[in-house]
Motif scaffolding. Sequence first.
Motif, PDB file in Angstrom:
ATOM      1  N   ILE A  95     -20.735   0.099 -50.725  1.00  0.00           N
ATOM      2  CA  ILE A  95     -20.016   1.351 -50.440  1.00  0.00           C
ATOM      3  C   ILE A  95     -20.429   2.464 -51.395  1.00  0.00           C
ATOM      4  N   GLU A  96     -21.478   2.212 -52.169  1.00  0.00           N
ATOM      5  CA  GLU A  96     -22.042   3.199 -53.096  1.00  0.00           C
ATOM      6  C   GLU A  96     -21.007   3.671 -54.111  1.00  0.00           C
ATOM      7  N   ASP A 122     -10.009   6.353 -52.847  1.00  0.00           N
ATOM      8  CA  ASP A 122     -11.445   6.424 -53.121  1.00  0.00           C
ATOM      9  C   ASP A 122     -12.185   5.275 -52.445  1.00  0.00           C
ATOM     10  N   LEU A 123     -11.663   4.067 -52.574  1.00  0.00           N
ATOM     11  CA  LEU A 123     -12.294   2.906 -51.950  1.00  0.00           C
ATOM     12  C   LEU A 123     -12.311   3.048 -50.433  1.00  0.00           C
ATOM     13  N   MET A 124     -11.200   3.495 -49.866  1.00  0.00           N
ATOM     14  CA  MET A 124     -11.102   3.665 -48.417  1.00  0.00           C
ATOM     15  C   MET A 124     -12.110   4.691 -47.913  1.00  0.00           C
ATOM     16  N   ARG A 125     -12.183   5.821 -48.595  1.00  0.00           N
ATOM     17  CA  ARG A 125     -13.103   6.893 -48.201  1.00  0.00           C
ATOM     18  C   ARG A 125     -14.554   6.411 -48.260  1.00  0.00           C
ATOM     19  N   LEU A 145      -9.403  -5.714 -51.342  1.00  0.00           N
ATOM     20  CA  LEU A 145      -8.228  -5.139 -51.997  1.00  0.00           C
ATOM     21  C   LEU A 145      -7.415  -6.222 -52.699  1.00  0.00           C
ATOM     22  N   ARG A 146      -7.208  -7.336 -52.019  1.00  0.00           N
ATOM     23  CA  ARG A 146      -6.462  -8.438 -52.635  1.00  0.00           C
ATOM     24  C   ARG A 146      -7.183  -8.944 -53.873  1.00  0.00           C
ATOM     25  N   THR A 183      -8.162   8.712 -42.464  1.00  0.00           N
ATOM     26  CA  THR A 183      -9.168   8.913 -43.503  1.00  0.00           C
ATOM     27  C   THR A 183      -8.607   8.809 -44.917  1.00  0.00           C
ATOM     28  N   ALA A 184      -7.327   8.500 -45.010  1.00  0.00           N
ATOM     29  CA  ALA A 184      -6.678   8.306 -46.310  1.00  0.00           C
ATOM     30  C   ALA A 184      -5.431   7.459 -46.093  1.00  0.00           C
TER      31      ALA A 184
END
Length: 314
Positions: free
Chosen positions: A19-20, A46-49, A101-102, A157-158
Amino acid sequence: MGSPPTYTEAQLEAYLKRIEYPNTNDTVLKELREKVKTDGLATLSDLMRRHLCAIPWGNSGLHYSQHHTISLHPETLFEKIVERRLDGYCMENSGVFFIVLRSLGFHVYATGGRVSRAAATGVDDGRYMSYGHMILIVVVDGEKYMVDVGFGNNCATAPLPLREGATATHIGASEMRLIKDSLVEFIDKEQKVWIYQTRYNPTSVWVPNICFSDVEFLPQDFAMINFSVSQKRTSWFGQIFVCMRMIMDPGEEQIIGQYVMSGKEVKKRVHGQTEILQVLHNEEGRVKALAKYFGMSLRQSEIQGIQGLTSELR
């Protein structure tokens, strides 16, 4: 059934590179886990985006493969999405994100969602399809958030707090929100569910996309949903190939658009403006476009798997 699955440190590092995520050095996981504790919402956002902008949403496994099936096994998902750098539909993308996430220390669980007929057919009659989607519920500082990285063009998106009417920016001028309401098909109108809605701009109507509750679903529930979505003869996922990836702004602070491959076109949508990047005439062109715009390199056996299907470009 054993303990819930997690990914190893090496797998998490590989995911962050996928995810860069910046500064993937030897201490990145330690620093990231500390951020989960001290600034969980910003870290989750941030991770989701980054996930949405790096990992395509699509259904290649049902078209470009020899088996035309979807596995939700954690290791299979990791190999396909992280190591092979391919796409995944809702339960694949969200399935990987769930385990990541977990593994990082978030309090997260999954629930099932129904996609609206408005989203599926363009006809908003207040009705919904059967269970066919995965939503993640993440608890940060005692508040629950809807998190979704697997709904294609209209994907949130968030993280959205499970709070009625709180409007947030979606992409550009478009907006998203959650409301809580009963469904037209419910007999008991006192029962209400969360409804994820989007609208194109502040003056347009809200369109319902998904409804869900915050009741936890188990892996065996998603196994059944996945089988129905991927193998039911009337499911469009097995009939039409699509692929989509979000686009991040240069400052990596917000999502500004998306690349979409559908039918015989590859489109780029940014700030409400749509540009046709390429017209696809055959399978050779589509396979090259998948590599160019979505970073997907298909094996020869996978490419041959679409031959004879209704989704093959001829």
